[in-house]
Design a protein around this motif. Structure first.
Motif, PDB file in Angstrom:
ATOM      1  N   GLY A 182       0.809  -1.190  -0.111  1.00 23.38           N
ATOM      2  CA  GLY A 182       0.259   0.085   0.132  1.00 23.38           C
ATOM      3  C   GLY A 182       0.645   1.237   0.325  1.00 23.38           C
ATOM      4  N   LYS A 183       2.013   1.204  -0.180  1.00 20.10           N
ATOM      5  CA  LYS A 183       3.121   2.209  -0.132  1.00 20.10           C
ATOM      6  C   LYS A 183       2.871   2.878  -1.371  1.00 20.10           C
ATOM      7  CE  LYS A 183       8.044   3.441  -0.902  1.00 20.10           C
ATOM      8  NZ  LYS A 183       7.896   4.682   0.039  1.00 20.10           N
ATOM      9  N   VAL A 184       2.734   4.464  -1.424  1.00 18.39           N
ATOM     10  CA  VAL A 184       2.959   5.376  -2.571  1.00 18.39           C
ATOM     11  C   VAL A 184       4.121   6.015  -2.528  1.00 18.39           C
ATOM     12  CG1 VAL A 184       1.689   7.272  -3.612  1.00 18.39           C
ATOM     13  CG2 VAL A 184       0.187   5.528  -2.350  1.00 18.39           C
ATOM     14  N   PHE A 185       4.948   5.753  -3.729  1.00 22.87           N
ATOM     15  CA  PHE A 185       6.253   6.645  -3.792  1.00 22.87           C
ATOM     16  C   PHE A 185       6.070   7.887  -3.754  1.00 22.87           C
ATOM     17  CE2 PHE A 185       7.325   2.225  -4.625  1.00 22.87           C
ATOM     18  CZ  PHE A 185       8.746   1.965  -4.552  1.00 22.87           C
ATOM     19  N   THR A 186       6.944   8.676  -3.063  1.00 22.39           N
ATOM     20  CA  THR A 186       6.867  10.006  -2.934  1.00 22.39           C
ATOM     21  C   THR A 186       7.604  10.634  -3.950  1.00 22.39           C
ATOM     22  OG1 THR A 186       8.884  10.274  -1.626  1.00 22.39           O
ATOM     23  CG2 THR A 186       6.870   9.896  -0.493  1.00 22.39           C
ATOM     24  N   ARG A 187       7.723  11.939  -4.209  1.00 21.53           N
ATOM     25  CA  ARG A 187       8.123  12.646  -5.214  1.00 21.53           C
ATOM     26  C   ARG A 187       9.733  12.530  -5.121  1.00 21.53           C
ATOM     27  NH1 ARG A 187       6.827  16.289  -9.276  1.00 21.53           N
ATOM     28  NH2 ARG A 187       4.797  16.188  -8.417  1.00 21.53           N
ATOM     29  N   GLU A 188      10.000  12.737  -3.725  1.00 19.42           N
ATOM     30  CA  GLU A 188      11.576  12.730  -3.303  1.00 19.42           C
ATOM     31  C   GLU A 188      12.119  11.486  -3.552  1.00 19.42           C
ATOM     32  OE1 GLU A 188       9.611  15.975  -1.409  1.00 19.42           O
ATOM     33  OE2 GLU A 188       8.981  13.835  -1.391  1.00 19.42           O
ATOM     34  N   GLU A 189      11.478  10.223  -3.405  1.00 24.37           N
ATOM     35  CA  GLU A 189      11.726   9.056  -3.848  1.00 24.37           C
ATOM     36  C   GLU A 189      12.110   8.649  -5.226  1.00 24.37           C
ATOM     37  OE1 GLU A 189      10.294   6.336   0.042  1.00 24.37           O
ATOM     38  OE2 GLU A 189       8.972   6.672  -1.622  1.00 24.37           O
ATOM     39  N   LEU A 190      11.129   9.235  -5.853  1.00 26.43           N
ATOM     40  CA  LEU A 190      10.958   9.111  -7.459  1.00 26.43           C
ATOM     41  C   LEU A 190      11.948   9.996  -7.901  1.00 26.43           C
ATOM     42  CD1 LEU A 190       7.154   9.094  -8.115  1.00 26.43           C
ATOM     43  CD2 LEU A 190       8.794   7.231  -8.146  1.00 26.43           C
ATOM     44  N   THR A 191      12.313  11.077  -7.435  1.00 27.44           N
ATOM     45  CA  THR A 191      13.330  11.950  -7.897  1.00 27.44           C
ATOM     46  C   THR A 191      14.693  11.403  -7.711  1.00 27.44           C
ATOM     47  OG1 THR A 191      12.205  13.829  -7.397  1.00 27.44           O
ATOM     48  CG2 THR A 191      14.682  14.090  -7.931  1.00 27.44           C
ATOM     49  N   ALA A 203       7.203   9.079 -15.300  1.00 28.79           N
ATOM     50  CA  ALA A 203       7.298   9.657 -16.851  1.00 28.79           C
ATOM     51  C   ALA A 203       7.008  11.390 -16.688  1.00 28.79           C
ATOM     52  CB  ALA A 203       6.428   8.890 -17.537  1.00 28.79           C
ATOM     53  N   THR A 204       6.716  11.767 -15.726  1.00 31.57           N
ATOM     54  CA  THR A 204       6.270  13.166 -15.597  1.00 31.57           C
ATOM     55  C   THR A 204       7.503  13.920 -14.866  1.00 31.57           C
ATOM     56  OG1 THR A 204       5.085  13.284 -13.482  1.00 31.57           O
ATOM     57  CG2 THR A 204       3.795  12.887 -15.367  1.00 31.57           C
ATOM     58  N   LEU A 205       8.527  13.213 -14.398  1.00 30.28           N
ATOM     59  CA  LEU A 205       9.645  13.862 -13.816  1.00 30.28           C
ATOM     60  C   LEU A 205      10.650  14.133 -14.863  1.00 30.28           C
ATOM     61  CD1 LEU A 205       8.251  12.861 -11.234  1.00 30.28           C
ATOM     62  CD2 LEU A 205      10.421  12.276 -10.630  1.00 30.28           C
ATOM     63  N   PRO A 206      11.530  15.348 -14.778  1.00 31.16           N
ATOM     64  CA  PRO A 206      12.405  15.650 -15.794  1.00 31.16           C
ATOM     65  C   PRO A 206      13.216  14.449 -16.209  1.00 31.16           C
ATOM     66  CG  PRO A 206      12.123  17.399 -13.958  1.00 31.16           C
ATOM     67  CD  PRO A 206      11.427  16.232 -13.663  1.00 31.16           C
ATOM     68  N   GLY A 207      13.470  14.357 -17.643  1.00 30.82           N
ATOM     69  CA  GLY A 207      14.449  13.514 -18.119  1.00 30.82           C
ATOM     70  C   GLY A 207      14.010  12.070 -18.130  1.00 30.82           C
ATOM     71  N   GLU A 218      10.612  10.870 -19.110  1.00 31.08           N
ATOM     72  CA  GLU A 218       9.550  10.342 -20.245  1.00 31.08           C
ATOM     73  C   GLU A 218       9.880   9.553 -21.270  1.00 31.08           C
ATOM     74  OE1 GLU A 218       5.954  12.415 -23.143  1.00 31.08           O
ATOM     75  OE2 GLU A 218       7.082  13.670 -21.947  1.00 31.08           O
ATOM     76  N   GLU A 219      11.270   9.654 -21.837  1.00 28.32           N
ATOM     77  CA  GLU A 219      11.911   8.828 -22.611  1.00 28.32           C
ATOM     78  C   GLU A 219      12.290   7.507 -22.195  1.00 28.32           C
ATOM     79  OE1 GLU A 219      12.157   9.450 -26.253  1.00 28.32           O
ATOM     80  OE2 GLU A 219      10.569  10.827 -25.696  1.00 28.32           O
ATOM     81  N   ARG A 220      12.433   7.432 -20.961  1.00 29.10           N
ATOM     82  CA  ARG A 220      12.975   6.139 -20.552  1.00 29.10           C
ATOM     83  C   ARG A 220      12.327   5.486 -19.564  1.00 29.10           C
ATOM     84  NH1 ARG A 220      17.832   6.224 -19.222  1.00 29.10           N
ATOM     85  NH2 ARG A 220      18.698   7.869 -20.043  1.00 29.10           N
ATOM     86  N   THR A 221      10.965   5.868 -19.591  1.00 24.63           N
ATOM     87  CA  THR A 221       9.841   5.076 -18.741  1.00 24.63           C
ATOM     88  C   THR A 221       9.037   4.420 -19.447  1.00 24.63           C
ATOM     89  OG1 THR A 221      10.019   6.935 -17.113  1.00 24.63           O
ATOM     90  CG2 THR A 221       8.265   5.506 -16.748  1.00 24.63           C
ATOM     91  N   ILE A 222       8.835   3.365 -19.072  1.00 29.48           N
ATOM     92  CA  ILE A 222       7.684   2.431 -19.780  1.00 29.48           C
ATOM     93  C   ILE A 222       6.632   2.199 -18.633  1.00 29.48           C
ATOM     94  CG2 ILE A 222       7.040   0.256 -20.703  1.00 29.48           C
ATOM     95  CD1 ILE A 222       9.886  -0.085 -21.747  1.00 29.48           C
ATOM     96  N   THR A 223       5.330   3.039 -18.802  1.00 32.59           N
ATOM     97  CA  THR A 223       4.341   2.939 -18.187  1.00 32.59           C
ATOM     98  C   THR A 223       3.189   1.759 -18.297  1.00 32.59           C
ATOM     99  OG1 THR A 223       4.752   5.216 -17.689  1.00 32.59           O
ATOM    100  CG2 THR A 223       2.559   4.351 -16.940  1.00 32.59           C
ATOM    101  N   ILE A 224       2.842   0.996 -17.323  1.00 31.53           N
ATOM    102  CA  ILE A 224       2.107  -0.100 -17.461  1.00 31.53           C
ATOM    103  C   ILE A 224       0.636   0.216 -16.792  1.00 31.53           C
ATOM    104  CG2 ILE A 224       1.635  -2.503 -17.021  1.00 31.53           C
ATOM    105  CD1 ILE A 224       4.549  -2.856 -17.639  1.00 31.53           C
TER     106      ILE A 224
END
Length: 402
Positions: A184-193, A226-230, A232-238
């Motif tokens: 049930g974790k939701v990754f934070t912006r800091e973690e995703l950055t 995919a919305t974070l800078p840099g 979009e081109e290297r993320t594959i969203t399912i």
């Protein structure tokens, strides 16, 4: 000479524990809080669109990567275009439906197709642990090596130094499931950055499973990598229809990726399944066109269900970790004195009449992880009430250890 008949790949993993629990639940007439499917109807708009598609004889192959080839109902837009429109308003991503979307037979096939299209034998794939049980076998089937990074309770955070050490010259990809199953974790912006920084530093792909993107609690926000800078081109969203629209059995998923990656994914998808069910893709158009209010009500509905399952666990006396997203809760059974979570789970099914998933199935070394079980709460109030009535028997049947 006797030849080995089972492949070395198939020998490295077992059948799905989640699906096994459903089969055992059926044998013992247990309430199924194991497998992650809603037991209530999907939106009426989806049913009507599916009826109309079948009555219009939409019975043949769709275009391999999505859409019905014969647009009998011209008022309906093709599925890939509907997906692109929904992604634009919800995530803010401008996706070309002709070159960046692949429709698949559910998100499960999507992850397998992505792995086989991008990962070579010997490549490493980073997986956060605990993990949805398919990810390990997916990596093995692609002849890759999973490298696990631990999520630590109670908030299921990861250690930055461990994550940094996991990246190396052999790393091809990292899997991020947010909201996360089973924690049930939701990754934070800091973690995703941080993940984005490491992906760009090491030229690594990111595979994100965002199937629970609309099921969020306590003001938590879903952030698409995919919305974070840099990225979009290297993320594959399912993603897919299963969880958001309560149609897990329809098996309609989709993949968003840049045109180069999409080309490879479409080839693999073609030879895996050819295409997703044509009339149900037509119904998927109706799903993508539901208004924002639908998702707001969905979140409210699941918030009530989450609070109900936590109330039940409080009454029974089973400690748990509060989920911030998705529709599962991990509970701690260490005080009950069972040798393994599997033994406890079978007791629940056979003696109490409630099926759950042993938490060890979400770890790479299950023999070391026997203190957790997973409850699914995507169920009708009546189902949860029946489960509550049965679980209360644990108070007399189980004697906590001192």
């Amino acid at each position: 000479m006797q030849r080995q008949k089972i492949s070395a790949k198939a020998d490295q993993f077992r059948e799905s524990v989640i699906r096994e629990m459903t089969r055992v639940a059926l044998q013992h007439d247990a309430v199924n809080l194991a497998q992650g499917f809603p037991d209530f109807p999907c939106p009426l708009e989806l049913k009507q669109a599916a009826y109309e598609a079948i009555e219009a004889d939409v019975n043949q192959y769709a275009i391999t990567w999505g859409d019905v080839w014969r647009q009998a109902a011209s008022r309906l837009r093709p599925f890939r275009h509907a997906i692109a429109n929904k992604v634009r308003w919800y995530l803010g991503l401008d996706i070309d439906p002709e070159t960046q979307i692949t429709v698949t037979c559910g998100s499960t096939e999507a992850m397998a197709a992505v792995m086989l299209a991008t990962v070579d034998p010997g490549d490493e794939v980073i997986v956060f642990e605990p993990y949805y049980e398919n990810y390990g076998p997916d990596a093995i089937l692609a002849a890759a090596k999973p490298r696990y990074v631990t999520l630590h309770p109670p908030d299921w955070t990861f250690d930055e130094s461990q994550l940094r050490q996991a990246f190396n010259a052999n790393t091809k990809a990292i899997i991020i499931n947010t909201p996360h199953n089973p924690t049930g974790k939701v990754f934070t912006r800091e973690e995703l950055t941080l993940i984005a920084e490491l992906c760009q530093k090491w030229d690594v792909l990111a595979f994100t499973n965002e199937i629970y993107e609309h099921i969020l609690y306590d003001g938590t926000q879903h952030i698409a990598l995919a919305t974070l800078p840099g990225m979009e081109e290297r993320t594959i969203t399912i993603n897919g229809l299963s969880k958001t629209y309560s149609v897990t059995g329809w098996r309609v998923g989709y993949i968003l990726a840049n045109p180069e990656l999409t080309g490879a994914i479409r080839k693999v998808h073609d030879f895996l399944t050819v295409g997703a069910p044509a009339p149900l893709q037509r119904a998927g158009v109706a799903a993508m066109q539901l208004p924002p209010s639908y998702y707001q009500e969905l979140a409210k509905l699941y918030h009530q269900k989450r609070d109900r399952i936590l109330q039940i666990l409080d009454q029974v006396g089973i400690p748990y970790f509060v989920p911030k997203g998705a529709y599962y809760v991990l509970a701690d059974i260490s005080k009950f004195g069972y040798k393994t979570d599997v033994e406890f789970t079978y007791h629940l099914i056979k003696e109490i009449g409630v099926a759950v998933v042993p938490g060890s199935s979400f770890f790479s070394q299950p023999e070391k992880r026997h203190s957790l079980i997973r409850f699914c709460f995507s169920k009708r109030p009546e189902t949860l009430q029946t489960a509550s009535d049965r679980l209360l028997k644990l108070q007399s049947n189980l004697q906590p250890t001192s």
